[in-house]
Design a protein around this motif. Structure first.
Motif, mmCIF file in Angstrom:
data_model
loop_
_atom_site.group_PDB
_atom_site.id
_atom_site.type_symbol
_atom_site.label_atom_id
_atom_site.label_comp_id
_atom_site.label_asym_id
_atom_site.label_seq_id
_atom_site.Cartn_x
_atom_site.Cartn_y
_atom_site.Cartn_z
ATOM 1 N N THR A 85 122.697 -46.328 -47.958
ATOM 2 C CA THR A 85 121.721 -45.922 -46.946
ATOM 3 C C THR A 85 122.441 -45.663 -45.627
ATOM 4 O O THR A 85 123.535 -46.184 -45.368
ATOM 5 N N SER A 101 122.522 -31.138 -44.636
ATOM 6 C CA SER A 101 122.446 -30.980 -43.190
ATOM 7 C C SER A 101 123.490 -29.988 -42.663
ATOM 8 O O SER A 101 124.053 -30.170 -41.593
ATOM 9 N N ASN A 130 115.736 -38.168 -47.199
ATOM 10 C CA ASN A 130 115.952 -38.209 -45.748
ATOM 11 C C ASN A 130 114.598 -38.233 -45.045
ATOM 12 O O ASN A 130 113.996 -37.200 -44.778
ATOM 13 N N GLY A 131 114.093 -39.445 -44.812
ATOM 14 C CA GLY A 131 112.787 -39.615 -44.179
ATOM 15 C C GLY A 131 112.845 -40.737 -43.167
ATOM 16 O O GLY A 131 113.296 -40.553 -42.036
ATOM 17 N N ASN A 155 121.528 -43.841 -41.323
ATOM 18 C CA ASN A 155 120.517 -43.332 -40.411
ATOM 19 C C ASN A 155 120.076 -41.928 -40.840
ATOM 20 O O ASN A 155 120.842 -41.178 -41.451
ATOM 21 N N LYS A 156 118.854 -41.599 -40.502
ATOM 22 C CA LYS A 156 118.316 -40.278 -40.813
ATOM 23 C C LYS A 156 119.189 -39.191 -40.195
ATOM 24 O O LYS A 156 119.691 -39.325 -39.071
ATOM 25 N N LYS A 192 114.806 -43.156 -43.402
ATOM 26 C CA LYS A 192 116.262 -43.272 -43.296
ATOM 27 C C LYS A 192 116.858 -42.337 -44.330
ATOM 28 O O LYS A 192 116.129 -41.666 -45.066
ATOM 29 N N LEU A 193 118.178 -42.262 -44.392
ATOM 30 C CA LEU A 193 118.846 -41.518 -45.454
ATOM 31 C C LEU A 193 119.177 -42.499 -46.575
ATOM 32 O O LEU A 193 119.816 -43.519 -46.333
ATOM 33 N N ASP A 221 112.606 -33.737 -42.486
ATOM 34 C CA ASP A 221 112.321 -34.617 -43.611
ATOM 35 C C ASP A 221 112.530 -33.829 -44.901
ATOM 36 O O ASP A 221 111.960 -32.742 -45.067
#
Length: 541
Positions: free
Chosen positions: A392, A328, A377-378, A394-395, A380-381, A311
């Protein structure tokens, strides 16, 4: 940190009324009202919301005599300032810097007082202002000219002023205040909506009010992102008598901050005039135009020396067309990229060296100019450009952040914190008296979004809710709960000094939430409140 704060310049007290704080490039800029008979708009700067430096007069136009409620926003590639001198309409100014000099570009555009800027989902500038019974909005073009007035349902059933809008996690929150700044009952209220163009739902209670003799007349707020990149502070003033003479009372105003807490569309805070936790800084932060100690420069890669947790919230400030922001990062074959070129944002996933475009969007802006990209990033992104949500996904996983670029020229404040969607609030003690909502239960767990857009949480047998709290002094408090219980339940409520057991009867239906007074209990100045289920189960908000 403690309210209320007095400001001095060259030994002279400066009233901080109608405070507005702009956050730009990792720095904070405070613009208060100008008291009569002075002219010119003052600015104070800070990096941490604790220590402020006087930056001087940023606008000295003759019309700024007794300039009410100045606000500044970055839009259309420049800084816009509005103010309502003497409460008689508005003037619009522009500058290339938040420190000015701001030059006037309009005559009086009217629209009452307390104008407030907001960038909508199309990066168009909206202008909210006071009204006799609610808040009104007009659009502003690049020349500061208004059009298309709309009325917002934000009633205080009397004079309503001081509007301010923010976007957070899918909701728009509009704060406003009334009814008279010299009233002890001067207060801040709020309304919420999932869309700027849909009806706003006013809360059924004030967001902030205090009628204590020593701490009252609180109001006219703005809201600003915390240094930790995740939380928010309500910024408001405290008006109090400076001296009383035969001619009347002369007032002054001080600056106040209190942390906001969110549970779906619900927002809460507590007016504090005692010591609370200082704002925390990001996990990693650096202005790369000044130093490069926290990043490795191996062009075309500029990478943080440490990576984020799973997160995180990251922020990139830059003026470099075509730059790719990196999230990431695992290695040069595996990372997430956000390309910012011309007027388009493109989200890319690089896996084993193979690039895949996930999403892209054209925006009403130009990346040849300065912009801020924040990535949350929690749940969702979510990608925001200049505080406007644009994409938006997915995380994603944690990792290093940085840039894909051939130069750090035009790369500025860059940071991340290991918080997202308000998780930083769990590291701050909750001031009392207050709402202790389920999203701030230290034991976390799964949350249920109810029909009213407020989250609830189920506590089963032997499970507990836990809250760290702080107050002005040790006291005996009444603990009530907005609760749903389909069966009888028994709870054990404990603090440092006391433990009580309370029986809870079932509610009428599985959908009904009712407020139940549980018990009075002693709570220390700093304490932990624990509510444990020792029979049955219940759902609470």
């Amino acid at each position: 940190m403690k309210n209320s704060r007095a400001f001095y310049v060259d030994g002279k007290k400066i009233p901080i009324g109608d405070p507005f704080i702009l956050r730009h490039n990792g720095k904070y800029f405070l613009y208060p009202s100008t008291e009569y008979p002075n002219k010119g708009i003052r600015c104070f700067s800070s990096t941490d919301l604790i220590n402020f430096k006087f930056e001087g007069i940023v606008c000295d136009d003759p019309v700024t005599l007794n300039a009410y409620a100045p606000e500044v926003i970055y839009a259309y590639n420049k800084f816009y300032l509005c103010t309502s001198p003497g409460g008689n309409g508005h003037y619009i100014f522009v500058s290339d810097s938040p420190l000015g000099p701001f030059k006037r570009i309009t005559e009086n555009i009217q629209n009452m007082i307390d104008g407030s800027f907001f960038l909508d989902e199309n990066h168009h500038l909206r202008f909210y202002r006071a009204n006799h019974n609610g808040i009104s909005m007009v659009f502003l073009d690049e020349n500061g000219q208004p059009s298309k007035r709309e009325n917002i349902h934000a009633p205080l059933y009397g004079w309503t002023e001081g509007p301010f809008m923010i976007y957070k996690d899918g909701f728009y929150y509009l704060t406003y205040c009334g009814n008279h700044l010299e009233s002890k009952g001067y207060r801040i209220h709020y309304a919420t909506s999932r869309s700027l163009d849909e009806d706003f739902r006013p809360s059924n209670q004030p967001l902030l009010i205090s009628t204590k003799d020593e701490y009252c007349n609180l109001g006219h707020s703005s809201t600003v992102l915390a240094p930790d990149l995740d939380g928010y502070y309500l910024v408001y003033h405290h008006l109090f008598p400076l001296e009383v003479t035969e001619k009347g009372t002369r007032y002054t105003r001080n600056l106040c901050f209190d942390r906001l807490h969110f549970n779906g569309r619900m927002m809460s805070t507590t007016p504090t005039n005692f010591e609370i936790d200082d704002p925390k800084m990001p996990t990693l932060y650096e202005d790369l135009s000044l130093t490069q100690n926290q990043f490795d420069l191996n062009y075309p890669l500029v990478l943080s020396k440490i990576g984020t947790d799973v997160d995180f919230t990251s922020e990139f400030n830059f003026k470099q067309n075509g730059v790719i922001l990196i999230l990431s990062y695992q290695d040069n074959q595996n990372y997430i990229g956000i390309e910012c070129e011309n007027n388009k944002v493109t989200l890319k996933e690089i896996v084993n060296g193979n690039e895949k475009i996930i999403k892209e969007k054209e925006l009403n802006l130009d990346f040849n100019y300065f912009h801020t990209v924040r990535v949350i990033n929690g749940i969702k992104l979510e990608i925001l450009v200049d505080n406007v949500p644009v994409l938006t996904f997915n995380k994603v996983q944690g990792g290093k952040i940085g840039y894909l670029t051939n130069t750090i020229e035009g790369i500025y404040f860059t940071a991340f914190s290991n918080y997202a969607n308000g998780s930083s609030d769990l590291d701050y003690k909750l001031p009392l008296p207050s709402i202790l909502d389920c999203k701030h239960d230290l034991n976390q767990g799964e949350f249920i979004l109810e029909k009213d857009d407020i989250y609830s949480k189920i506590l089963n047998f032997n499970e507990s809710a836990k809250f760290n709290v702080i107050s002005q002094k040790k006291a005996n408090y009444l603990l009530s709960c907005l609760i749903n219980s389909t069966d009888e339940a028994r709870v054990e409520i404990s603090t440092k000094n006391e433990t009580k057991v309370v029986e809870i009867t079932k509610t009428s239906t599985e959908y009904e939430f009712i407020t139940k007074s549980l018990t009075f209990i002693d709570i220390d100045k700093e304490d932990e409140i624990k509510i444990k289920i020792i029979k049955g189960n219940l759902k609470y908000k």
